[in-house]
Design a protein around this motif. Sequence first.
Motif, PDB file in Angstrom:
ATOM      1  N   ASN A 189      -2.643  -1.178 -11.025  1.00 38.59           N
ATOM      2  CA  ASN A 189      -2.128   0.177 -10.841  1.00 38.59           C
ATOM      3  C   ASN A 189      -0.952   0.436 -11.780  1.00 38.59           C
ATOM      4  N   ARG A 190      -0.056  -0.542 -11.887  1.00 38.42           N
ATOM      5  CA  ARG A 190       1.110  -0.343 -12.762  1.00 38.42           C
ATOM      6  C   ARG A 190       1.026  -1.213 -14.008  1.00 38.42           C
ATOM      7  N   LEU A 191       1.550  -0.669 -15.098  1.00 39.58           N
ATOM      8  CA  LEU A 191       1.724  -1.464 -16.317  1.00 39.58           C
ATOM      9  C   LEU A 191       2.886  -2.429 -16.097  1.00 39.58           C
ATOM     10  N   PHE A 228      -3.810  10.129  -4.659  1.00 41.72           N
ATOM     11  CA  PHE A 228      -4.353   8.780  -4.915  1.00 41.72           C
ATOM     12  C   PHE A 228      -3.336   7.699  -4.548  1.00 41.72           C
ATOM     13  N   TYR A 229      -2.089   7.839  -5.076  1.00 39.94           N
ATOM     14  CA  TYR A 229      -1.097   6.758  -4.904  1.00 39.94           C
ATOM     15  C   TYR A 229      -0.424   6.833  -3.535  1.00 39.94           C
ATOM     16  N   GLU A 230       0.231   7.978  -3.261  1.00 44.20           N
ATOM     17  CA  GLU A 230       0.925   8.084  -1.964  1.00 44.20           C
ATOM     18  C   GLU A 230      -0.090   8.300  -0.836  1.00 44.20           C
ATOM     19  N   SER A 271      -4.027   5.362  -1.318  1.00 40.91           N
ATOM     20  CA  SER A 271      -3.598   3.965  -1.479  1.00 40.91           C
ATOM     21  C   SER A 271      -2.562   3.583  -0.420  1.00 40.91           C
ATOM     22  N   ASN A 272      -1.539   4.439  -0.267  1.00 40.31           N
ATOM     23  CA  ASN A 272      -0.420   4.019   0.579  1.00 40.31           C
ATOM     24  C   ASN A 272      -0.334   4.730   1.926  1.00 40.31           C
ATOM     25  N   GLY A 273      -1.193   5.741   2.146  1.00 44.21           N
ATOM     26  CA  GLY A 273      -1.219   6.398   3.455  1.00 44.21           C
ATOM     27  C   GLY A 273      -2.475   6.036   4.236  1.00 44.21           C
ATOM     28  N   LEU A 291      -5.079   3.079   2.898  1.00 42.19           N
ATOM     29  CA  LEU A 291      -5.424   1.659   2.766  1.00 42.19           C
ATOM     30  C   LEU A 291      -4.288   0.728   3.177  1.00 42.19           C
ATOM     31  N   TRP A 292      -3.064   1.059   2.740  1.00 43.10           N
ATOM     32  CA  TRP A 292      -1.936   0.133   3.013  1.00 43.10           C
ATOM     33  C   TRP A 292      -1.774  -0.108   4.521  1.00 43.10           C
ATOM     34  N   PRO A 293      -1.652   0.948   5.336  1.00 45.19           N
ATOM     35  CA  PRO A 293      -1.522   0.663   6.781  1.00 45.19           C
ATOM     36  C   PRO A 293      -2.790   0.052   7.382  1.00 45.19           C
ATOM     37  N   HIS A 323      -6.838  -5.740 -10.393  1.00 48.69           N
ATOM     38  CA  HIS A 323      -5.906  -6.128  -9.334  1.00 48.69           C
ATOM     39  C   HIS A 323      -5.720  -5.066  -8.269  1.00 48.69           C
ATOM     40  N   ASP A 324      -5.851  -5.498  -7.056  1.00 51.16           N
ATOM     41  CA  ASP A 324      -5.290  -4.862  -5.858  1.00 51.16           C
ATOM     42  C   ASP A 324      -6.007  -3.624  -5.306  1.00 51.16           C
ATOM     43  N   TYR A 325      -5.530  -3.273  -4.101  1.00 48.51           N
ATOM     44  CA  TYR A 325      -6.206  -2.307  -3.226  1.00 48.51           C
ATOM     45  C   TYR A 325      -6.316  -0.913  -3.823  1.00 48.51           C
ATOM     46  N   GLN A 326      -5.464  -0.574  -4.775  1.00 44.54           N
ATOM     47  CA  GLN A 326      -5.548   0.772  -5.361  1.00 44.54           C
ATOM     48  C   GLN A 326      -6.817   0.928  -6.203  1.00 44.54           C
ATOM     49  N   LEU A 327      -7.422  -0.200  -6.622  1.00 43.42           N
ATOM     50  CA  LEU A 327      -8.503  -0.132  -7.615  1.00 43.42           C
ATOM     51  C   LEU A 327      -9.783  -0.835  -7.156  1.00 43.42           C
ATOM     52  N   HIS A 351      -4.106  -8.369  -3.634  1.00 38.79           N
ATOM     53  CA  HIS A 351      -2.776  -8.943  -3.379  1.00 38.79           C
ATOM     54  C   HIS A 351      -2.343  -8.787  -1.925  1.00 38.79           C
ATOM     55  N   ILE A 352      -3.000  -7.891  -1.198  1.00 40.38           N
ATOM     56  CA  ILE A 352      -2.581  -7.646   0.188  1.00 40.38           C
ATOM     57  C   ILE A 352      -3.661  -8.205   1.131  1.00 40.38           C
ATOM     58  N   PRO A 353      -3.409  -8.237   2.434  1.00 40.74           N
ATOM     59  CA  PRO A 353      -4.427  -8.815   3.315  1.00 40.74           C
ATOM     60  C   PRO A 353      -5.726  -8.006   3.276  1.00 40.74           C
ATOM     61  N   ASP A 406      13.739  -7.578   1.320  1.00 39.35           N
ATOM     62  CA  ASP A 406      12.424  -6.936   1.443  1.00 39.35           C
ATOM     63  C   ASP A 406      12.401  -5.648   0.644  1.00 39.35           C
ATOM     64  N   ARG A 407      11.173  -5.169   0.352  1.00 38.64           N
ATOM     65  CA  ARG A 407      11.036  -3.741   0.061  1.00 38.64           C
ATOM     66  C   ARG A 407      11.215  -3.027   1.384  1.00 38.64           C
ATOM     67  N   LEU A 408      11.748  -1.815   1.345  1.00 36.77           N
ATOM     68  CA  LEU A 408      11.971  -1.064   2.586  1.00 36.77           C
ATOM     69  C   LEU A 408      10.602  -0.542   3.051  1.00 36.77           C
ATOM     70  N   SER A 415      11.436   1.972  -1.726  1.00 37.82           N
ATOM     71  CA  SER A 415      10.013   1.905  -2.068  1.00 37.82           C
ATOM     72  C   SER A 415       9.297   3.144  -1.534  1.00 37.82           C
ATOM     73  N   ARG A 416       8.371   3.695  -2.292  1.00 37.84           N
ATOM     74  CA  ARG A 416       7.458   4.772  -1.868  1.00 37.84           C
ATOM     75  C   ARG A 416       8.196   5.832  -1.052  1.00 37.84           C
ATOM     76  N   GLU A 417       9.286   6.320  -1.633  1.00 39.59           N
ATOM     77  CA  GLU A 417      10.225   7.122  -0.850  1.00 39.59           C
ATOM     78  C   GLU A 417       9.727   8.503  -0.464  1.00 39.59           C
TER      79      GLU A 417
HETATM   80  O1  F6P Z   1       2.063  -6.064  -2.687  1.00 45.71           O
HETATM   81  C1  F6P Z   1       1.309  -5.030  -3.177  1.00 45.71           C
HETATM   82  C2  F6P Z   1       2.079  -4.174  -4.155  1.00 45.71           C
HETATM   83  O2  F6P Z   1       1.245  -3.154  -4.641  1.00 45.71           O
HETATM   84  C3  F6P Z   1       2.628  -4.987  -5.306  1.00 45.71           C
HETATM   85  O3  F6P Z   1       1.691  -5.190  -6.307  1.00 45.71           O
HETATM   86  C4  F6P Z   1       3.799  -4.155  -5.722  1.00 45.71           C
HETATM   87  O4  F6P Z   1       4.771  -4.898  -6.383  1.00 45.71           O
HETATM   88  C5  F6P Z   1       4.326  -3.640  -4.410  1.00 45.71           C
HETATM   89  O5  F6P Z   1       3.202  -3.589  -3.549  1.00 45.71           O
HETATM   90  C6  F6P Z   1       5.022  -2.317  -4.526  1.00 45.71           C
HETATM   91  O6  F6P Z   1       4.086  -1.374  -4.833  1.00 45.71           O
HETATM   92  P1  F6P Z   1       4.284   0.021  -5.553  1.00 45.71           P
HETATM   93  O7  F6P Z   1       3.564  -0.076  -6.833  1.00 45.71           O
HETATM   94  O8  F6P Z   1       3.669   0.987  -4.610  1.00 45.71           O
HETATM   95  O9  F6P Z   1       5.759   0.261  -5.754  1.00 45.71           O
END
Ligand code: F6P
Length: 523
Positions: free
Chosen positions: A39-41, A111-113, A116-118, A120-122, A165-169, A190-192, A318-320, A356-358
């Motif tokens: 997802n990220r470079l 897609f991202y917030e 992916s994060n609203g 799949l993440w939870p 890599h990872d759940y976003q893709l 990378h996540i469960p 931690d990330r918040l 994180s993901r504010e």
């Molecule tokens: O642990 C999964 C993950 O996507 C990592 O790859 C990343 O460092 C972290 O969460 C933070 O993710 P975001 O790219 O959403 O800031």
Amino acid sequence: MNLSGAGAQARPADRPGVSSGSVASDQIRGAYSLIVVANRLPASQVVQPDGKVEWQPSPGGLVTALEPVMRASAGAWVGWSGSPGPAPEPFDADGVRLVPVELSDQDVEMFYEGFSNGTLWPLYHDVIAPPQFHRHWWEAYCAVNERFAQAAAGQAAQGATVWVHDYQLQLVPALLRQRRPDLRIGFFNHIPFPGYEIFAQLPWRRQIVEGLLGADVVGFQRRADVTNFLRACRRAAGARTSGGIVRVPERADGGERDGSGEVGASKAQGRRVSAACFPISIDSAAFGELARREDVRARSRQIRQELGDPQVLLLAVDRLDYTKGILHRLRAYEELLDEGRLAPPESVFVQVAAPSRERVLEYQSLREDVEAVVGRINGEHATLGQPAVHYLRHSYPREEMAALYMAADVMVVTPLRDGMNLVAKEYVACRQDELGALVLSEFTGAADELGSAFLVNPHDIEQTKDAIMRAVQVAPSQARRRMRSLRKRVRIFDVDRWATDFLRALNGPDPDSHSVGSRLHEG
Ligand code: F6P
């Protein structure tokens, strides 16, 4: 990563040592033999106060592990720059081609917030927060996955290796295979990966599984994730499985199957996909080197001084994020203070919480809750100039993190669910003195490997309190014994080993070579 060349236009064909092979030109899409798609470079675009946009490297284990192999094998990295808007032109940085993919404001939101994060993440973290299912988010997920697949297909040389890599893709492997059946495709989550009862809530469960099955090797952090995934393959996609091998039906027609995996004789003989676990790790040697640096050691001493030379320094980093169990941990600490088992200023708790993901609502509510609890604890237990909890909502450079790790007597890593948790490994890698103690949630991937930590169920507040006290009071000889064993694991199984194992499983001559990865990582 040196970004001095950022912005410079370098075409793949200009690269020394990169050949386009002898395949007809309409089949050649690119010239890179190893492509990472994430997802990220490994660098982000940041807007400076004067409005100038600059690239800043995002140093991380993944980049460190993959940079040498990517440089050696003509590597390209496809990903998002971190800023919405048109994608900058591809450029070379330190011998690696960076290929930005565009995400519009709407893509970032949906897609991202959104998905992916609203969604799949939870969902993938045991529904700690309720996942939201929105069809327009799913459509955005499909469209952005298409874009990533197209970008990767455009860079890959004939027969190249592509590591997604990872759940976003998760749709990229199948989308890429449709375009480029010549590629060797790996995917690492990378996540469960959740149990089927949870995964089955997803209205698009079949499409996700079929997306992943476009890969040749699908890698996970823990054995339990592999088991969950194999069950999802059988239940949601009607695939047959045997050990870690999935037989992908020739034509997945979309029908939901029963658990027997009965899909008909001709389809059942389909492609073989390996699923296995490859627990990710850190650049242990680099953290060790940091911990040996005199300036870092001096900073570590200074941190303790600035905190009033406490007898016990507890640290959490931690990330918040609501998966990290920050509120549960604070509650355990608060009760220890209420009961007088720990008392400031002799004991001090430092909570680093990286923003994180504010823009996501759940993250905003978590921040409010954490800040209210920190305020309550300090209101009750702080004295003038001596807070009971030092709450730092910042990210810090690696040097500062290493100094904090070395300063901490007890590291408290208690997520409610975590794919791996690299903070636990970083702490261990920095403790060359073989002192310090790690309290670790059994719901992290790291717990499968770091059995010599004080393991806890973070939902069990009494158990967490007792584990913290055992870690605070542990005899130095026992602390050393535990730390030595933790350090051995982290030293041997570092991020380089992780990347090597995965790529070997992906490119090895034996189609079952994935099992090597599993065997190597037995805890
Ligand atoms: O642990 C999964 C993950 O996507 C990592 O790859 C990343 O460092 C972290 O969460 C933070 O993710 P975001 O790219 O959403 O800031």
